[in-house]
Enzyme design. Structure first.
Site, mmCIF file in Angstrom:
data_model
loop_
_atom_site.group_PDB
_atom_site.id
_atom_site.type_symbol
_atom_site.label_atom_id
_atom_site.label_comp_id
_atom_site.label_asym_id
_atom_site.label_seq_id
_atom_site.Cartn_x
_atom_site.Cartn_y
_atom_site.Cartn_z
ATOM 1 N N GLN A 1 7.480 9.010 -10.682
ATOM 2 C CA GLN A 1 7.866 7.642 -11.024
ATOM 3 C C GLN A 1 7.464 7.265 -12.450
ATOM 4 O OE1 GLN A 1 6.421 5.135 -7.686
ATOM 5 N NE2 GLN A 1 8.582 4.839 -7.228
ATOM 6 N N HIS B 1 5.569 -3.016 -1.458
ATOM 7 C CA HIS B 1 5.446 -1.820 -2.298
ATOM 8 C C HIS B 1 6.727 -1.544 -3.066
ATOM 9 C CE1 HIS B 1 1.575 -1.080 -0.558
ATOM 10 N NE2 HIS B 1 2.079 -0.992 0.660
ATOM 11 N N ALA C 1 8.897 -3.763 -3.941
ATOM 12 C CA ALA C 1 9.031 -4.827 -4.948
ATOM 13 C C ALA C 1 8.364 -4.417 -6.256
ATOM 14 C CB ALA C 1 8.422 -6.120 -4.418
ATOM 15 N N GLN D 1 7.861 -1.454 -7.351
ATOM 16 C CA GLN D 1 8.559 -0.333 -7.962
ATOM 17 C C GLN D 1 9.915 -0.720 -8.563
ATOM 18 O OE1 GLN D 1 8.684 2.775 -4.964
ATOM 19 N NE2 GLN D 1 6.561 2.353 -4.423
ATOM 20 N N HIS E 1 -0.772 -6.124 -7.815
ATOM 21 C CA HIS E 1 -0.012 -5.101 -8.541
ATOM 22 C C HIS E 1 1.268 -5.689 -9.124
ATOM 23 C CE1 HIS E 1 -1.541 -0.920 -7.024
ATOM 24 N NE2 HIS E 1 -2.419 -1.566 -7.763
#
Length: 341
Positions: free
Chosen positions: A103, A285, A287, A289, A310
């Protein structure tokens, strides 16, 4: 949007994600940065092995000039060059996450002039990272709808301690980003479950399946038991998911020393149950990314369940690298509308 001045970033309040996002953004924009006090509030601050792999991988795909790329380093200066597509191979050398390295590189390689293949060795299922299955079924389909042509393959399973897993990816230059709009789940396609089990007693998997099935009120045979015999070391993961026409969500539990099978399965089941209780299409999670792809497209909107630290940190960081602004609006039922423009 390349600037000759170095962007100053404090890593004190962030973890590895802040570093990886900075690397991705630097590669995508050409903007150099200096990060100080890397992972400053962690028990073991500074660059760990998996973070160092991300730095070296990012540097390799763009022939960057880097200062501070050493284990334990608290400061890093990263000056990117031109991102070049090609065939790349990286080994973390531990149970660090392969998906986080992928990623980090993916946004940049999408903007290279030619296609790339990437091979990464390490852990494919790590408790501090999205498992391979999440990337394949949740993350990639959304960005593929945004115009991305990329695919991933799990060559060998690898769990947290031993590592040794391998994933590969084929990445083609994106011709034009399509704006993200993900505000509805669409029609339900069904739910599913899987336990990946390697070199451990069968009873561990059976207890996980029994616990998750009970909490979700599923028949026990809805959760598949798959033996990951190709793994170099022992490991276990439970994956519980729901598919809709527009999105897929997977909640994960990873076995760890000192954590009971029941606790592992309960965490995963509660995560999926929480998602299903909401109307928001994008899990917490996912969201996090999707923020960078949405910003690279220039604008977009999605609805999500909640705002993690995050997500807030990532939005603020992206705004330092790209000429975009994020807004958050509270909708009915606790749903959050995140818009970029």
């Amino acid at each position: 949007m390349k600037s000759s001045s170095i962007l100053q970033i404090s890593g004190e309040s962030g973890g590895g994600q802040l570093l990886r996002s900075s690397l991705s953004l630097s590669l995508a924009t050409g903007q150099p940065f200096r990060m100080t006090n890397i992972r400053g509030k962690r028990e073991k601050p500074g660059l760990m092995r998996q973070h160092l792999t991300c730095v070296k991988a990012a540097a390799e795909v763009c022939d960057a000039c880097v200062d501070g790329a050493e284990l334990g380093s608290l400061e890093l200066v990263f000056r990117p060059g031109k991102v070049v597509g090609g065939d790349y191979s990286f080994a973390i050398g531990s149970g660090g996450s392969t998906t986080l390295v992928l990623q980090t590189l993916l946004p940049a390689l999408l903007h290279a002039e030619k296609s790339s293949t990437v091979r990464i060795e390490g852990a494919t299922h790590n408790p501090m990272a999205p498992p391979f299955d999440f990337i394949e079924h949740c993350y990639l389909p959304v960005i593929q709808n945004m115009g991305v042509k990329a695919s991933t393959t799990l060559e060998r399973h690898g769990f947290m301690q031993a590592g040794g897993g391998v994933i590969t990816a084929e990445i083609h230059p994106v011709k034009k980003w399509k704006k993200l709009k993900l505000i509805e789940r669409g029609e339900s396609v069904g739910t599913f479950g899987r336990v990946l089990h390697a070199h451990l007693h069968r009873d561990i998997a059976d207890r996980e399946i029994a616990t998750a099935s009970h909490l979700l009120e599923w028949p026990a045979d809805q959760i598949e038991l798959r033996y990951a015999t190709d793994s170099a070391g022992p490991g276990n993961t439970i994956l519980l998911g729901a598919r809709f026409a527009n999105v897929c969500e997977i909640s994960t539990g990873i076995a760890q020393m000192g954590k009971s099978s029941e606790a592992v399965a309960t965490g995963a089941a509660k995560g999926l149950r929480s998602y299903l209780a909401s109307s928001a299409p994008v899990g917490v999670h996912l969201a996090d990314q999707l923020l960078l792809p949405m910003a690279l497209a220039g604008s977009g909107v999605f609805h999500t369940l909640a705002l993690s630290n995050h997500i807030r940190t990532n939005m603020a960081l992206i705004e330092q690298f790209l000429p975009v602004k994020f807004t958050v609006e509270e909708l009915e039922g606790g749903v959050k509308k995140i818009q970029c423009g």
